[in-house]
Each structure stands twice: as structure tokens, then as C-alpha cells.
Design an enzyme around this catalytic site. Structure first.
Site, PDB file in Angstrom:
ATOM      1  N   SER A 429      -0.564  -2.888  -1.089  1.00 51.83           N
ATOM      2  CA  SER A 429      -1.269  -1.617  -1.298  1.00 51.83           C
ATOM      3  C   SER A 429      -2.078  -1.246  -0.074  1.00 51.83           C
ATOM      4  O   SER A 429      -2.624  -0.154   0.002  1.00 51.83           O
ATOM      5  CB  SER A 429      -2.172  -1.720  -2.523  1.00 51.83           C
ATOM      6  OG  SER A 429      -3.089  -2.767  -2.350  1.00 51.83           O
ATOM      7  N   HIS A 450       5.391   0.603  -3.480  1.00 52.50           N
ATOM      8  CA  HIS A 450       4.037   0.426  -4.001  1.00 52.50           C
ATOM      9  C   HIS A 450       3.938   0.938  -5.430  1.00 52.50           C
ATOM     10  O   HIS A 450       4.055   2.140  -5.666  1.00 52.50           O
ATOM     11  CB  HIS A 450       3.055   1.176  -3.068  1.00 52.50           C
ATOM     12  CG  HIS A 450       1.634   1.065  -3.476  1.00 52.50           C
ATOM     13  ND1 HIS A 450       0.708   2.043  -3.209  1.00 52.50           N
ATOM     14  CD2 HIS A 450       0.959   0.091  -4.132  1.00 52.50           C
ATOM     15  CE1 HIS A 450      -0.455   1.671  -3.697  1.00 52.50           C
ATOM     16  NE2 HIS A 450      -0.332   0.500  -4.251  1.00 52.50           N
ATOM     17  N   GLU A 462       5.193   4.679  -4.748  1.00 51.12           N
ATOM     18  CA  GLU A 462       5.243   5.170  -3.368  1.00 51.12           C
ATOM     19  C   GLU A 462       6.275   4.320  -2.634  1.00 51.12           C
ATOM     20  O   GLU A 462       6.196   3.090  -2.652  1.00 51.12           O
ATOM     21  CB  GLU A 462       3.881   4.979  -2.687  1.00 51.12           C
ATOM     22  CG  GLU A 462       2.886   6.074  -2.964  1.00 51.12           C
ATOM     23  CD  GLU A 462       1.562   5.840  -2.249  1.00 51.12           C
ATOM     24  OE1 GLU A 462       1.121   6.730  -1.529  1.00 51.12           O
ATOM     25  OE2 GLU A 462       0.975   4.753  -2.417  1.00 51.12           O
ATOM     26  N   ASN A 500      -3.829   6.052  -2.071  1.00 52.57           N
ATOM     27  CA  ASN A 500      -5.123   5.400  -1.837  1.00 52.57           C
ATOM     28  C   ASN A 500      -5.903   6.089  -0.725  1.00 52.57           C
ATOM     29  O   ASN A 500      -7.132   6.076  -0.709  1.00 52.57           O
ATOM     30  CB  ASN A 500      -4.930   3.918  -1.524  1.00 52.57           C
ATOM     31  CG  ASN A 500      -4.582   3.145  -2.787  1.00 52.57           C
ATOM     32  OD1 ASN A 500      -4.825   3.629  -3.895  1.00 52.57           O
ATOM     33  ND2 ASN A 500      -3.999   1.975  -2.644  1.00 52.57           N
TER      34      ASN A 500
END
Ligand SMILES: C[C@H](O)CC(=O)SCCNC(=O)CCNC(=O)[C@H](O)C(C)(C)COP(=O)(O)OP(=O)(O)OC[C@H]1O[C@@H](n2cnc3c(N)ncnc32)[C@H](O)[C@@H]1OP(=O)(O)O
Length: 708
Positions: A429, A450, A462, A500
Site C-alpha cells: 500500500s 492494491h 488499484e 491513499n
């Protein structure tokens, strides 16, 4: 019989007219305005032909009945009157079906949704197949609408007010067995005899209208006005708790169902059509429809134009922890692909297997799955402490600790033990894929995949490419993620990737506001009211304060000072506050804790004297604008491929309010000039980190928007 018609009728020797619905040129039946005439002329014939003894509606498409009214048609309505008139046309058409003197039977296999279920409910009998794809429901609420062609009236009549209302308010679909139990279908049969059984019903006497099969408390409540008041009140409260007043369809659904229950079907239908027209014009419905179009479009994309994915027959998973266990589960249970789990300990493997077993067992207990199916799925999962069995894997997904050296070693191990063509997908991540691939012999087969936690629930994946990732690797990974039930977006490598990266500045600003004294509940409630599923401080507890503290410096190093986190993590970590996982964070956890009380000791730890200073509007601007700005940076730097991917990524990855359409559609709706002005003002008041992304300024100068 003409090939260009959607509804064709054939009268059999036994006098049953079989109407086959097969919309030409479409993979799935949807109902269009133009069919009213076709159905009208069939009704003329049926109303005047005494030799017809019964009617069966069946789909000519192999795996579905009708997926509802055509959403493009609704989207094309220019005003509420147009949309209302569509609803009224549907109502009239279904009324005519219901009023036929002979029995009318809907033979249902596969999706029977929205207008499709409304048509089926106008029939006198519904027979469905026991196929796992058979699903009956009214999902209009997910489009910011209500069922417009009789659904708000007929569903409560058939299954009861309580269940009907819940289904319409949530859009929840019933599988065959549930539909049978609820009284929505009369019989459930294997697909091979669907038509025969439907014909049998069509040759019987027209059934009298039945009452919903209610028992116990539901029966008592629905019998009196007082009881029904309770049902409507409770349903409204529950729905608004989730909707937070952001979805106008909720109140309209309750009022419309109530109108029919209290004043009769005619009044109910009138309100239904008017409400449908009004809702179709709301910005909320517009944005929700665009999400439908975007996700349908994405289902067809491979991630690499013109490149066909390789088939994936076996998957390897490295690490049996929470993520690894979840990845193995979606691989076997959703994609139907065997997964081999490697861990360094027996415990890790046991954990991963148990994770799948628990989820499958829940399905069996809820009767969503047969035990034999559970056993079959469990047989697809196996474990190992070494790489035995990995030689036949097509894709290996690693979910080990976030440590670059360890991940590079995993790449080398997989290159040694798996096939030459095996793809290495990393579920990191935070670590750059480029660095993980740096020591690879076959970097073109290294890619990021991800997932979000919990893997079986979160819909986004992702897919992160580095400069050397091959198109074949992208297409194969995209295809695998889709089979696992995910909506994948392909993003370019870079710290935080997309999701993120846009989340971090939002969380940082919420933390800054907290440190400046805004109470925790005030911050969380404000952003939940705005439309996020949870508030930012709750999210910090969920993600883990330790995890956020680890990610922050990585983002600063790669992306610069605007990612600087407020200086509080150290104090929190030293006090052993990791969040929900160790039951110590901003909120109180553990047995005996009722509701969600704030752990007020955190205020003294951080030297905060909590007091509301900022209005909801100020809090929203302060937290949301850096997220929007960062999304624009990601587009400018081509981290994401399009505003559409950015919107879907934010909605499915962090729960950005769907009714606002995602960061890019939201910026468009507010006007980019407004966004830039607000950012500039905040930049003066709160710091340079709010400086608008160059792309935003350029777009304002040129008068552009993200979407046409
Ligand atoms: C008056 C009424 O009350 C109002 C209504 O009925 S509003 C409509 C309510 N119905 C819905 O919301 C259902 C929407 N559809 C779905 O959820 C999903 O398509 C589904 C679950 C039925 C099937 O999913 P899946 O098997 O993955 O197939 P999917 O790729 O989505 O759809 C297949 C095709 O049907 C189309 N489609 C499905 N439902 C559609 C709809 N209601 N309107 C327009 N197109 C639709 C898709 O666009 C796609 O088109 P394509 O072949 O050109 O790409």
C-alpha cells in the site's frame, strides 16, 4: 413475427400465448419508451382473442429476464414532465397486463430488476428458476430514483409493507429461495422446465389476488394503522441514519408507499409517477446514473487497449494474514480459481483457510450457499510452507510485511520457483512498485495489485504499473481483479498511488483541526453528514494510527511538504494508541462499551481543550479541498488515466459521497473557479499546502471542466 421487435408473441396449440422479450442488438433486455406501442398492439390482440387461454412472458436472452427500464432513456429526459410521462406509460402498460382476463405468468430466469420486476409483478403468477443468477429487486434507489411503474404499490401488496419498503429503500435483491419465501414468486423450478411450469400455471384458473405471507409481529403491525405508522417511522429513521438527508429519494419512497397503503393504489400510482419525474431531475440522481454508466464502461475495458488477457488458472498468495486471507478468499469464492497460500508458519496458513471457511459458513447458515459448494470452494484452497505447487501458478500475489528487501526477495523467490510467465503482483500500500521491480529478472511481469481492507467487502482494486510493466501483465491482472469481484482502476506508480494519496491530506487536515481544539465527534459527524461513510478520526482508528504514522514520512519524502502530518503521532504511539486493532485510539472500544464514545483521555494526552470553533461548512472546506486538489495533481501527473477513474477510485476506495459523483464531478458541479478561489483563500489562511494544482489554474484560465 418480425426480427426487429422486442416483444414477439406466439400462440401455442394449447391456447397459451408465449410472449418472448428479446431486445434486438442488446446483451440484456431493458425497457424502452418505444415498446409501449408494441405491447399495446399485443394487448389489443389478447383482449379480443377468446381462443387465448393464458399468457406467459419469458425472456429470449439466455441469462437474464429484464434489467429494468433503460437508464439511458431516463438520463435523456429533459425535464420532470418527460420523466413522469415515462413512468405513467409504464404504469398504463403494466395495468393493461394485470387486467387481462386470462392468467398471465412471468417466467423468470436471471436478473429481474426495476421495471423488469414491475412487469413481472403486474403478471398474476411469477415462476422463477433456482439459478444462482436469478435475482429480483427494485434497485432504483441506487440511481437516486424510486420505482416508477407500479413497483412502490405492487411490491408492498405482494410481500407486505415492511419487507416491500425495506427492499425499495435499500435496493436489496432477493434470490430465488428468498423470493419464494417472501411470496414474491409462486414457484421455483430448474431452468430446464421453466417454460413448461409457466404454461401449466397459464392454463389454470386466474388466481385470486393473495395476501402477503406474513407471520408474527409483522402480521400484527401491518394489520392496523397504528402498527403501520410504526413501520413507516422506523423505516424512515433507519434509512436516514445511513442517508443523512443526502438522498431525496428516501423521503419520496416512504411518502409514496404510504400514499398507496392509506389512500389506495390509484393515489399511490399518481404520487409515484410525479415523484419519479421530480427525482429524475435531481443532481443526486444525475450523479448516481453517471456512476452506473462509468462502471458499465469499465467492465468492458482490459486496462491495455487491444491486448487480450492470458487466462489465469492458478493463483499463489504469499502471506496468510488479513490481506492474504482475504485475497485467497476472493480468488476461490468469487473468481472460482484455486489459490495456493504460502506462509512462513502453519498458523498463517491456518488463519487464511479459516478466514475463508468462516465467510463461506456464514453464507451456508444464511442459506445463500449449499454446504457442498462450501466444500468445493475450500478444496480450491491449499497451503504450503515452501514454494511447492507454485510452479503452476499464473499469478502470484504477495501480501507480506511492508518491507522493501522482503518484497524484493519474494520477487526473486517467485522468479526461481514459479513459471517463466508467472506474474508477480504486489499488494503493497505504500512501497513504490518501481523499487520492488528494481531487482527483478523479469520486471515486465511485476505489477501492483492494491486491495482495500476488508478485501471481500471493498469493491476497488488499484492496479499499479511501473514503466516496464507489460501490457499483457496489465490486462491479465485487470481481468483477474474483475473475476475477484473488484472494479479495478489502472494507476501509475507513485507514493500513495491514487487513493491513499488523496486521502492523506484530508486526514491530515482533520487531525490539525482536532489539535486546534475541534471536538472529535464534531469533526466526524460533520463529514458523515456531508456524505462520507465514516468520519476522518474514526477512519484513523480503523486504518491504524501506527499505519498512518508510517505512511506519512513516505509521502513527504516523495511528494513534498504539503503532505507533512501534524505533530501528534509520536505522542499517540508512545501512549500505545494504535486504534481499533488494539482497542485504544480516539474512541473507546471493548466489551461493555455502548455506542461509540470518544476516549476523552486523548484530549489531555494531546493538550487539547475541546471546543467547537469552526462551522460545518468551514470544516468541510478545510478537509475536502486538499483532497480535491490532490486528485487534480494525480490527473496532472497522469497517476490516474482519467477523471472517471479518479471518481470511481474515490467512491469505491474511500467512500467519497456517491451522490456527489466523485472528486472530479464534484469540482465540476461547484465550478472550478470556486474551487481555485477557495484553495487560494485557504492557502493564505492556513498555509501553502493549499496552493491550487497548476492543472486547476490552467483549466480555470481556459474555461474548461473535467467532463463535458
Ligand atoms: C421505471 C423503472 O422503475 C425505472 C428502472 O427500472 S431504472 C433501472 C433499474 N435497474 C437497474 O438499476 C439495473 C441496472 N443493471 C445492473 O445492475 C447490471 O447491469 C445487472 C446486474 C443487471 C447485470 O450486470 P452484468 O451481468 O455485470 O452486466 P452489465 O455489463 O452491467 O450489463 C450488460 C449490458 O446491459 C446494459 N444494462 C443493464 N441494465 C441496464 C439498464 N437498466 N439500462 C440500460 N442498460 C442496462 C449494460 O449497460 C450493458 O450494456 P453493454 O452490453 O452495452 O455494455
Amino acid at each position: 413475427m418480425s426480427q426487429d421487435k422486442a416483444f414477439t408473441m406466439e400462440v401455442r396449440d394449447d391456447g397459451v400465448a408465449v410472449i418472448t422479450i428479446d431486445v434486438p442488438g442488446e446483451s440484456m433486455n431493458t425497457l424502452k419508451d418505444s415498446f409501449a406501442d408494441e405491447v399495446g398492439s399485443l394487448m389489443n390482440r389478447l383482449e379480443s382473442d377468446d381462443s387465448v387461454k393464458g399468457v406467459v412472458f419469458i425472456s429470449g436472452k439466455p441469462g437474464s429476464f429484464i434489467a429494468g427500464a433503460d437508464i439511458n432513456m431516463i438520463d435523456g429526459c429533459e425535464n420532470a414532465v418527460d420523466a413522469e410521462s415515462l413512468a405513467r406509460k409504464g404504469q398504463a402498460m403494466f395495468d393493461r397486463i394485470e387486467q387481462l382476463n386470462v392468467p398471465v405468468v412471468a417466467a423468470i430466469n436471471g436478473a429481474c430488476l426495476g421495471g423488469g420486476l414491475e412487469l413481472a409483478m403486474a403478471c398474476h403468477v411469477r415462476v422463477c428458476t433456482d439459478n444462482s443468477k436469478t435475482a429480483l429487486g427494485l434497485p432504483e434507489v441506487k440511481l437516486g430514483l424510486l420505482p416508477g411503474s407500479g413497483g412502490t404499490q405492487r411490491l408492498p401488496e405482494l410481500v407486505g409493507v415492511q419487507q416491500g419498503l425495506t427492499m425499495i429503500l435499500t435496493g436489496k435483491e432477493l434470490r430465488a429461495k428468498q423470493a419464494l419465501k417472501a411470496g414474491l414468486v409462486t414457484e421455483m423450478v430448474p431452468q430446464s422446465i421453466l417454460l413448461d411450469v409457466a404454461v401449466e400455471h397459464a392454463l389454470k384458473r386466474k388466481p385470486k389476488s393473495t395476501k402477503p405471507p406474513l407471520k408474527g409481529m409483522s402480521k400484527v403491525l401491518e394489520a392496523t394503522r397504528f402498527g403501520r405508522d410504526i413501520i413507516f417511522k422506523k423505516a424512515g429513521e433507519q434509512a436516514q441514519k445511513k442517508a443523512q438527508g443526502n438522498y431525496p429519494a428516501i423521503d419520496k419512497i416512504i411518502q409514496t408507499v404510504r400514499e398507496g397503503v392509506e389512500r389506495g393504489r390509484e393515489a399511490g400510482l399518481d404520487k409515484e409517477a410525479r415523484s419519479f419525474g421530480e427525482l429524475a431531475m435531481t443532481p443526486e440522481s444525475y450523479q448516481l446514473r453517471q456512476i452506473f454508466f462509468a462502471t458499465t464502461e469499465m467492465k468492458k475495458e482490459t486496462g491495455a487497449d487491444g491486448v487480450k488477457p492470458d487466462s489465469v488458472k492458478r493463483v499463489g498468495v504469499l502471506g496468510g494474514g488479513l490481506m492474504g486471507g482475504g485475497i485467497a478468499y476472493v480468488t476461490a469464492a468469487k473468481a472460482g480459481i484455486p489459490a495456493r497460500i504460502k506462509d512462513i508458519s502453519e498458523d498463517g496458513i491456518r488463519h487464511a483457510l479459516h478466514y475463508s471457511y468462516e465467510r463461506l459458513d456464514k453464507k451456508v447458515k444464511r442459506r445463500h450457499m449449499r454446504r457442498a459448494e462450501l466444500e468445493k470452494t475450500m478444496l480450491m484452497l491449499s497451503g504450503s510452507l515452501d514454494y511447492s505447487g507454485f510452479e503452476r501458478t499464473d499469478v502470484v500475489i504477495e501480501a507480506v510485511f511492508e518491507d522493501l528487501n522482503l518484497k524484493q526477495k519474494m520477487v526473486a523467490d517467485v522468479e526461481e520457483h514459479a513459471d517463466e510467465s508467472t506474474i508477480f503482483a504486489t499488494n503493497t500500500s505504500s512501497l513504490p512498485i518501481t523499487q520492488i521491480a528494481a531487482t527483478a529478472k523479469r520486471p515486465e511481469q511485476v505489477i501492483g495489485l492494491h486491495y482495500f481492507s476488508p478485501v471481500d467487502k471493498m469493491p476497488l482494486a488499484e492496479i499499479i504499473t511501473h514503466p516496464e510493466t507489460s501490457d499483457k501483465t496489465i490486462a491479465t491482472t485487470v481481468s483477474l481483479a474483475k473475476k475477484q469481484g473488484k472494479t479495478p482502476i489502472v494507476v501509475k506508480d507513485g507514493a500513495g498511488f491514487y487513493v491513499n494519496r488523496i486521502l492523506a491530506p484530508y486526514m491530515n487536515e482533520a487531525a490539525r483541526l482536532l489539535l486546534a481544539g475541534e471536538p472529535i465527534e464534531h469533526l466526524d459527524k460533520t463529514l458523515v453528514k456531508f456524505g462520507f461513510p465514516v468520519g476522518p478520526i474514526t477512519l484513523l482508528d480503523e486504518v491504524g494510527i501506527d499505519v498512518a504514522a508510517k505512511v506519512a514520512p513516505v509521502l513527504v519524502k516523495e511528494l513534498g511538504d504539503r503532505f507533512e502530518a501534524p505533530d501528534a503521532f509520536e505522542k499517540l504511539i508512545n501512549d500505545d494508541r494504535k486504534g481499533k486493532k488494539n482497542q485504544k485510539g480516539f474512541y473507546q472500544y471493548g466489551k461493555g462499551v455502548k455506542g461509540k464514545p470518544v476516549d476523552t483521555s486523548v484530549y489531555s494526552l494531546l493538550d487539547i481543550d475541546p471546543e467547537r470553533n469552526k462551522s460545518a461548512e468551514e470544516i468541510i472546506d478545510i478537509c475536502l479541498l486538499p483532497m480535491l486538489n490532490e486528485a487534480a495533481y494525480c490527473l496532472q501527473e497522469e497517476i490516474i488515466r482519467s477523471p472517471r477513474d479518479g471518481d470511481i477510485g474515490a467512491i469505491f476506495g474511500i467512500g467519497f459521497p456517491p451522490f456527489l459523483g466523485g472528486p472530479f464531478r464534484y469540482m465540476d458541479s461547484q465550478g472550478l473557479e470556486t474551487i481555485v478561489n477557495k484553495l487560494e483563500k485557504l492557502s493564505t489562511e492556513r498555509g501553502e499546502r493549499y496552493t491550487p494544482a497548476p492543472l486547476l489554474k490552467q483549466m480555470v484560465e481556459n474555461g474548461w471542466s473535467f467532463y463535458q
